[in-house]
Design a protein around this motif. Structure first.
Motif, PDB file in Angstrom:
ATOM      1  N   ASN A   1       0.821  -1.196   0.120  1.00  0.00           N
ATOM      2  CA  ASN A   1      -0.013  -0.174  -0.134  1.00  0.00           C
ATOM      3  C   ASN A   1       1.063   1.238   0.097  1.00  0.00           C
ATOM      4  N   ASP A   2       1.869   1.225   0.685  1.00  0.00           N
ATOM      5  CA  ASP A   2       2.962   2.276   0.742  1.00  0.00           C
ATOM      6  C   ASP A   2       3.398   2.598  -0.477  1.00  0.00           C
ATOM      7  N   THR A   3       3.831   1.646  -1.312  1.00  0.00           N
ATOM      8  CA  THR A   3       4.459   1.538  -2.507  1.00  0.00           C
ATOM      9  C   THR A   3       3.483   2.220  -3.579  1.00  0.00           C
ATOM     10  N   LYS A   4       2.336   1.637  -3.571  1.00  0.00           N
ATOM     11  CA  LYS A   4       1.221   2.210  -4.353  1.00  0.00           C
ATOM     12  C   LYS A   4       0.915   3.825  -4.141  1.00  0.00           C
ATOM     13  N   ALA A   5       0.909   3.801  -2.833  1.00  0.00           N
ATOM     14  CA  ALA A   5       0.549   5.402  -2.466  1.00  0.00           C
ATOM     15  C   ALA A   5       1.707   6.391  -3.058  1.00  0.00           C
ATOM     16  N   ALA A   6       2.854   5.915  -2.857  1.00  0.00           N
ATOM     17  CA  ALA A   6       4.179   6.495  -3.212  1.00  0.00           C
ATOM     18  C   ALA A   6       4.177   6.717  -4.903  1.00  0.00           C
ATOM     19  N   MET A   7       3.738   5.816  -5.568  1.00  0.00           N
ATOM     20  CA  MET A   7       3.503   5.670  -7.105  1.00  0.00           C
ATOM     21  C   MET A   7       2.721   6.864  -7.384  1.00  0.00           C
ATOM     22  N   MET A   8       1.359   6.875  -6.826  1.00  0.00           N
ATOM     23  CA  MET A   8       0.320   7.644  -7.071  1.00  0.00           C
ATOM     24  C   MET A   8       0.700   9.242  -6.856  1.00  0.00           C
ATOM     25  N   GLU A   9       1.386   9.365  -5.859  1.00  0.00           N
ATOM     26  CA  GLU A   9       2.028  10.648  -5.465  1.00  0.00           C
ATOM     27  C   GLU A   9       2.948  11.214  -6.279  1.00  0.00           C
ATOM     28  N   ALA A  10       3.748  10.418  -6.870  1.00  0.00           N
ATOM     29  CA  ALA A  10       4.814  10.703  -7.815  1.00  0.00           C
ATOM     30  C   ALA A  10       3.993  11.038  -9.050  1.00  0.00           C
ATOM     31  N   THR A  11       3.068  10.496  -9.534  1.00  0.00           N
ATOM     32  CA  THR A  11       2.298  10.684 -10.457  1.00  0.00           C
ATOM     33  C   THR A  11       1.546  12.189 -10.541  1.00  0.00           C
ATOM     34  N   TYR A  12       0.894  12.200  -9.396  1.00  0.00           N
ATOM     35  CA  TYR A  12       0.483  13.713  -9.313  1.00  0.00           C
ATOM     36  C   TYR A  12       1.327  14.691  -9.417  1.00  0.00           C
ATOM     37  N   ARG A  13       2.543  14.564  -8.764  1.00  0.00           N
ATOM     38  CA  ARG A  13       3.696  15.661  -8.914  1.00  0.00           C
ATOM     39  C   ARG A  13       4.030  15.866 -10.205  1.00  0.00           C
ATOM     40  N   ALA A  14       4.277  14.694 -11.066  1.00  0.00           N
ATOM     41  CA  ALA A  14       4.662  14.858 -12.447  1.00  0.00           C
ATOM     42  C   ALA A  14       3.313  15.453 -13.258  1.00  0.00           C
ATOM     43  N   LEU A  15       2.210  15.241 -12.826  1.00  0.00           N
ATOM     44  CA  LEU A  15       1.252  15.757 -13.718  1.00  0.00           C
ATOM     45  C   LEU A  15       1.073  17.378 -13.554  1.00  0.00           C
ATOM     46  N   CYS A  16       1.290  17.521 -12.177  1.00  0.00           N
ATOM     47  CA  CYS A  16       1.396  19.230 -11.740  1.00  0.00           C
ATOM     48  C   CYS A  16       2.551  19.837 -12.367  1.00  0.00           C
ATOM     49  N   GLN A  17       3.539  19.189 -12.839  1.00  0.00           N
ATOM     50  CA  GLN A  17       4.895  19.731 -13.177  1.00  0.00           C
ATOM     51  C   GLN A  17       4.679  19.852 -14.624  1.00  0.00           C
TER      52      GLN A  17
ATOM     53  N   THR B   1       4.141  14.488 -19.572  1.00  0.00           N
ATOM     54  CA  THR B   1       4.465  13.539 -18.581  1.00  0.00           C
ATOM     55  C   THR B   1       4.622  12.199 -19.305  1.00  0.00           C
ATOM     56  N   SER B   2       5.844  11.456 -18.882  1.00  0.00           N
ATOM     57  CA  SER B   2       6.068  10.262 -19.542  1.00  0.00           C
ATOM     58  C   SER B   2       6.347   9.557 -18.357  1.00  0.00           C
ATOM     59  N   ILE B   3       6.522   7.872 -18.372  1.00  0.00           N
ATOM     60  CA  ILE B   3       6.874   7.422 -17.276  1.00  0.00           C
ATOM     61  C   ILE B   3       8.141   7.643 -16.805  1.00  0.00           C
ATOM     62  N   SER B   4       9.062   8.078 -17.577  1.00  0.00           N
ATOM     63  CA  SER B   4      10.484   8.446 -16.775  1.00  0.00           C
ATOM     64  C   SER B   4      10.223   9.595 -15.958  1.00  0.00           C
ATOM     65  N   LYS B   5       9.490  10.532 -16.435  1.00  0.00           N
ATOM     66  CA  LYS B   5       9.168  11.741 -15.537  1.00  0.00           C
ATOM     67  C   LYS B   5       8.518  11.430 -14.255  1.00  0.00           C
ATOM     68  N   ILE B   6       7.648  10.518 -14.307  1.00  0.00           N
ATOM     69  CA  ILE B   6       6.962  10.042 -13.113  1.00  0.00           C
ATOM     70  C   ILE B   6       8.123   9.389 -12.146  1.00  0.00           C
ATOM     71  N   ALA B   7       8.960   8.538 -12.684  1.00  0.00           N
ATOM     72  CA  ALA B   7       9.863   7.640 -12.122  1.00  0.00           C
ATOM     73  C   ALA B   7      10.966   8.671 -11.273  1.00  0.00           C
TER      74      ALA B   7
ATOM     75  N   ASP C   1       4.120  -0.839 -17.155  1.00  0.00           N
ATOM     76  CA  ASP C   1       4.654  -0.888 -18.843  1.00  0.00           C
ATOM     77  C   ASP C   1       4.655   0.412 -19.315  1.00  0.00           C
ATOM     78  N   ASP C   2       3.822   1.390 -19.107  1.00  0.00           N
ATOM     79  CA  ASP C   2       3.664   2.577 -19.899  1.00  0.00           C
ATOM     80  C   ASP C   2       2.962   3.619 -19.095  1.00  0.00           C
ATOM     81  N   LYS C   3       2.986   4.924 -19.522  1.00  0.00           N
ATOM     82  CA  LYS C   3       2.270   5.925 -18.767  1.00  0.00           C
ATOM     83  C   LYS C   3       0.807   5.476 -18.930  1.00  0.00           C
ATOM     84  N   GLU C   4       0.129   5.204 -19.710  1.00  0.00           N
ATOM     85  CA  GLU C   4      -1.243   5.086 -19.988  1.00  0.00           C
ATOM     86  C   GLU C   4      -1.824   3.865 -18.865  1.00  0.00           C
ATOM     87  N   GLU C   5      -0.853   2.769 -18.744  1.00  0.00           N
ATOM     88  CA  GLU C   5      -1.540   1.934 -17.479  1.00  0.00           C
ATOM     89  C   GLU C   5      -1.144   2.533 -16.179  1.00  0.00           C
ATOM     90  N   LEU C   6      -0.114   3.389 -15.816  1.00  0.00           N
ATOM     91  CA  LEU C   6       0.012   4.063 -14.671  1.00  0.00           C
ATOM     92  C   LEU C   6      -1.125   5.067 -14.567  1.00  0.00           C
TER      93      LEU C   6
END
Lengths: 199, 199
Positions: A8-24, A30-36, A51-56
């Motif tokens: 759950n922690d990992t999932k939440a951290a991935m979602m927060e990374a996505t949020y930050r990448a989208l804001c930025q 936004t690409s999967i590498s920018k989320i990474a 595998d890709d941004k769409e899945e994320l």
């Protein structure tokens, strides 16, 4: 901490990374590498899950829907009138900061991609329906307890939501918070005039 | 045919090719080569005029604004009431075919890109302002000639436009023409109730 908490922690951290990448970067850039790059744990962990941004983004939309549901359920209000105003406040906040503006922009980009991605479309249809049914519920409660006039609750809910969405769609891409504020006032004064018995 | 006619023809053909590419592929997936594929004249002519898709789309938005202006100016109506309904009809047509749906989808995608492209934002701000001022004009004419109640014309115009935009933003990405139709009815009945003196 058991395995499930770790996941759950990992999932939440991935979602927060996505949020930050989208804001930025917005959605398109936004690409999967920018989320990474925004992800605080091991990058390989992120690539292991997606595998890709769409899945994320599909998971992110699902996560947003859960957040929205929790947020709407957390509203505490004495009266239906007060609760209705709290929902309007979620749709059209009185103050919108730069980060929220950037995030809403990215969400509008994502929504504009819904015709081309079935799973995006499905998530947006669900969140629309969640908001509409929450509005319908509170309007019906207000009618039942005598606060509101006897209106068609679905029609009123559709009206409030379309007006709020229109203001966002008009104001956010053009960076015009004034449209959001003036529409907020229009929605509130319309509700006071048409719905509330003793405003 | 003089040189200027030839240039206008070429321009119009390039704009029509852009329209067809947007209807077919949406904005994100449209590339300058996909527009060139829709162009009936020499491809090199298109590449001579435009370096990339963004440059072409800027001209296309400008062209759309001219079309909108001509379309709004062409409305013939006996009364302000009739004219107002004709404008609402442009925003939320009673019937929307597949091509129009696809085109509106692409326009919402383009609008969602406005925060990242100054020239897109400028064109959308202009077309919003054109529609709003047309609405304000007709409402004021109706007030002056006694058809309409004495309302705040700008507020009413903002209201109609936000509601129409919200219905589009809600209904088009989710391919839900029902939302467009029901909002159309809401707008019309609201206008009849709030604005028109002898509806």
């Amino acid at each position: 901490m058991n395995d499930s908490d770790g996941e759950n922690d990992t999932k939440a951290a991935m979602m927060e990374a996505t949020y930050r990448a989208l804001c930025q970067h917005g959605y398109s850039d936004t690409s999967i590498s920018k989320i990474a790059a925004e992800f605080e744990k091991s990058k390989s962990l992120l690539y292991y899950h997606y595998d890709d941004k769409e899945e994320l983004l599909e998971d992110f939309l699902h996560y947003m829907l859960d957040q929205l549901e929790a947020d709407l359920a957390s509203i505490e209000a004495e009266t239906a009138h007060e609760e209705l105003l709290s929902i309007v406040d979620r749709l059209l906040p009185e103050e919108i900061n730069d980060e929220q503006m950037r995030f809403r922009r990215a969400v509008l980009e994502l929504r504009a991609q819904a015709p081309y991605h079935d799973t995006y479309r499905e998530q947006f249809a669900r969140s629309d329906e969640l908001i509409l049914s929450t509005l319908v519920d509170v309007i019906e409660r207000g009618i039942e307890n005598g606060e509101f006039r006897s209106v068609n609750s679905r029609e009123k809910a559709e009206f409030v939501y379309s007006l709020a969405y229109g203001a966002m769609e008009r104001g956010i891409p053009l960076e015009d918070p004034e449209t959001l504020n003036s529409t907020r006032e229009t929605v509130v004064s319309h509700l006071e005039a048409q719905l509330v018995k003793f405003a």
